[in-house]
Structure formats: C-alpha cells, structure tokens
Motif scaffolding. Sequence first.
Motif, PDB file in Angstrom:
ATOM      1  N   LEU A  18      -7.810  -3.323  -8.632  1.00  0.00           N
ATOM      2  CA  LEU A  18      -9.029  -2.526  -8.795  1.00  0.00           C
ATOM      3  C   LEU A  18      -9.347  -2.340 -10.279  1.00  0.00           C
ATOM      4  O   LEU A  18     -10.507  -2.429 -10.694  1.00  0.00           O
TER       5      LEU A  18
ATOM      6  N   ILE B  16     -12.512  -6.957  -3.107  1.00  0.00           N
ATOM      7  CA  ILE B  16     -13.160  -5.653  -2.917  1.00  0.00           C
ATOM      8  C   ILE B  16     -14.534  -5.900  -2.310  1.00  0.00           C
ATOM      9  O   ILE B  16     -15.283  -6.779  -2.765  1.00  0.00           O
TER      10      ILE B  16
ATOM     11  N   TYR C 129       1.085  -1.179  -3.211  1.00  0.00           N
ATOM     12  CA  TYR C 129       0.364  -0.034  -3.793  1.00  0.00           C
ATOM     13  C   TYR C 129       0.047  -0.324  -5.269  1.00  0.00           C
ATOM     14  O   TYR C 129      -1.081  -0.135  -5.737  1.00  0.00           O
TER      15      TYR C 129
ATOM     16  N   THR D 146      -5.906  -5.318   5.712  1.00  0.00           N
ATOM     17  CA  THR D 146      -5.508  -4.871   4.369  1.00  0.00           C
ATOM     18  C   THR D 146      -4.027  -5.145   4.094  1.00  0.00           C
ATOM     19  O   THR D 146      -3.582  -5.063   2.945  1.00  0.00           O
TER      20      THR D 146
ATOM     21  N   LEU E 221      -6.938  -8.884  -1.892  1.00  0.00           N
ATOM     22  CA  LEU E 221      -7.373  -8.092  -3.052  1.00  0.00           C
ATOM     23  C   LEU E 221      -8.869  -8.254  -3.340  1.00  0.00           C
ATOM     24  O   LEU E 221      -9.332  -7.952  -4.438  1.00  0.00           O
TER      25      LEU E 221
ATOM     26  N   ARG F 267      -2.369  -3.503  -5.702  1.00  0.00           N
ATOM     27  CA  ARG F 267      -3.758  -3.207  -5.315  1.00  0.00           C
ATOM     28  C   ARG F 267      -4.443  -2.306  -6.351  1.00  0.00           C
ATOM     29  O   ARG F 267      -5.623  -2.482  -6.667  1.00  0.00           O
ATOM     30  N   PHE F 268      -3.700  -1.365  -6.876  1.00  0.00           N
ATOM     31  CA  PHE F 268      -4.232  -0.480  -7.927  1.00  0.00           C
ATOM     32  C   PHE F 268      -4.591  -1.338  -9.151  1.00  0.00           C
ATOM     33  O   PHE F 268      -5.701  -1.231  -9.721  1.00  0.00           O
TER      34      PHE F 268
ATOM     35  N   MET G 293     -10.566  -2.757   0.060  1.00  0.00           N
ATOM     36  CA  MET G 293      -9.936  -3.930  -0.554  1.00  0.00           C
ATOM     37  C   MET G 293      -9.110  -4.601   0.540  1.00  0.00           C
ATOM     38  O   MET G 293      -8.287  -3.942   1.181  1.00  0.00           O
TER      39      MET G 293
ATOM     40  N   THR H  60      -7.564   1.998  -2.524  1.00  0.00           N
ATOM     41  CA  THR H  60      -6.582   0.898  -2.550  1.00  0.00           C
ATOM     42  C   THR H  60      -5.497   1.181  -1.518  1.00  0.00           C
ATOM     43  O   THR H  60      -4.577   0.396  -1.353  1.00  0.00           O
ATOM     44  N   THR H  61      -5.620   2.304  -0.837  1.00  0.00           N
ATOM     45  CA  THR H  61      -4.527   2.837  -0.013  1.00  0.00           C
ATOM     46  C   THR H  61      -4.809   2.803   1.491  1.00  0.00           C
ATOM     47  O   THR H  61      -4.132   3.485   2.252  1.00  0.00           O
TER      48      THR H  61
END
Length: 264
Positions: free
Chosen positions: A143, A95, A136, A121, A93, A139-140, A89, A112-113
């Motif tokens: 997804l 993907i 964090y 990123t 954001l 981004r989570f 990602m 996402t990390t």
Amino acid sequence: MKFQIDHDYHIHSFLSECSQDPMQDAEHILRYAEENGLKDICLTDHSWDESVCGASDWYRRQSLEHIRRALPLPQSKTVRFHFGCETDMDKHLTIGMSPQALNTLDFLIVPTTHLHMTGFTIDPQDDAVERRAALYIRRFEALLDAPYPQNKVGIAHLTCSLIAPRGEYLQVIDLVPDAVFRTLFTKTAQRGFGVELNMPAVYGSDRELSSALRPYRIAKQCGCKFYLGSDAHHPEDFEGIPAQFRALAELLDLRESDKFRPFG
Ligand SMILES: [Zn+2]
Ligand SMILES: [Zn+2]
C-alpha cells in the motif's frame, strides 16, 4: 489542544452488501453527525473500481457505479458530507482503485487487513499466524508503494479481528517487531497517508490493550496523522461511538496536531 472528536471517515450505507440495511441511509448518517457535533463525515461503501481487473464476485457487484447511487449526498449547515469508498487489496497485492478513479472521489480508505476472504485476499495454506504476520507486513508495504496522492488515502483498521480467525489477531500483531512498524509508519508519514483509529478501547486484559495500542503508539512517534472511523453498517452501530472515539484519543494522548485532515 486535545484531539477533537469532530469527524468520522469510515461509514457504510445500505449500498454495502454487508449492510443492506434500508435504515442506514445518507439522511440517517447525516443525523448521527449532527447529533454528535461532527463537522466532517465520509461515506465509504465497499467498492472495487471496474477498470481494475481481479474483482471477486462480491466486489463486482459493488462497482463505483453502484456506490455512486448515493450521490448527491445531503449536506447540512454544520456537517460536510464527503464521498469516498473502502476498497481492498487482493492476494496478488492489487488494490481495487486506480489513481484515475481516485480523482473522482473525495477520499479512499484501503484495508490491508481483510484477511478473512480466503481465496481472494489470502490463500488457504497461509492460515498460520506466522504467515499472516508476514502477509500483514507485505501488504502494508505494498500500500505504501501505491501511486496515490498525499492527503487523500487512509489506512483502515490496522488492528482489526479480520486479520486472523479464532481471535488470534493480536497474536499476529505481536509477531510484527517494533523496528518493522517503525519503518512502515515512517513511510506512512512521508507518504501523507492517514492512520485510522477504528478499534475497541476496552480489551479483556491490559496485555491485550497494549498489544492493540502498540502499532498506533509507534505510528505517533513516527509522526503519523490519525483519523477516526466507526465502520458503522447499521444505525445501532453508532451507539457509543463518540465515547469510544474519546477513549481512543485519550489512550493515545492525541492532540489536534496529530489529526489527519484530508478535507482541509
Ligand atoms: Zn474493512
Ligand atoms: Zn468498513
């Protein structure tokens, strides 16, 4: 029944640029699975679908066409060898895998990390742990909004050291409140995405261990399903992996009913 150590859904081959190890080929990977009694494994080389704009130079060299060179994968009487990939990602954001391209894969893992790719990123000004914690979460969430089908997507290494340099990644995790994790993992369970277990089972202190386990304990309470991933890049990376998997399943007191089953 106790969670069985019978799969590994995060494995790289020499086709990943961070491996490039001629010994890390499909035959060796299959042998690791056979020797350790695994029933399902999945190849997840790094890739960015060429139909999605925005690949970094590093990802442009690792298109789907590139990683498909691994096909056809060798099979054995006891192991099913599946073909997937680990995409990424970017900082917008986006993907790197379209739902159409996902149709051509058995499985997709999305990290996402990967906050170590400055410029791609993460922006350089977002270096502080507080900013990383905000990213964090964002981004989570992004997804979880992706238009992917159930049972075909895994969320890779949610507590990996790539989250922050200088060993500060657990500090970043500590900044994410329980309630936020509960919201994220409730949606993860609803979306039918798997949660990857791919982290050490041993830490420098009990405090670090509980920081690392907290997200997964909450995920379990929220009804998430889990899968194991070694993230091996070289043959020697497989050493100790089954023991590590057993220790993680034990620490989280996982049962077979907690298992993510993308392959039936
Ligand atoms: Zn990764
Ligand atoms: Zn990986």
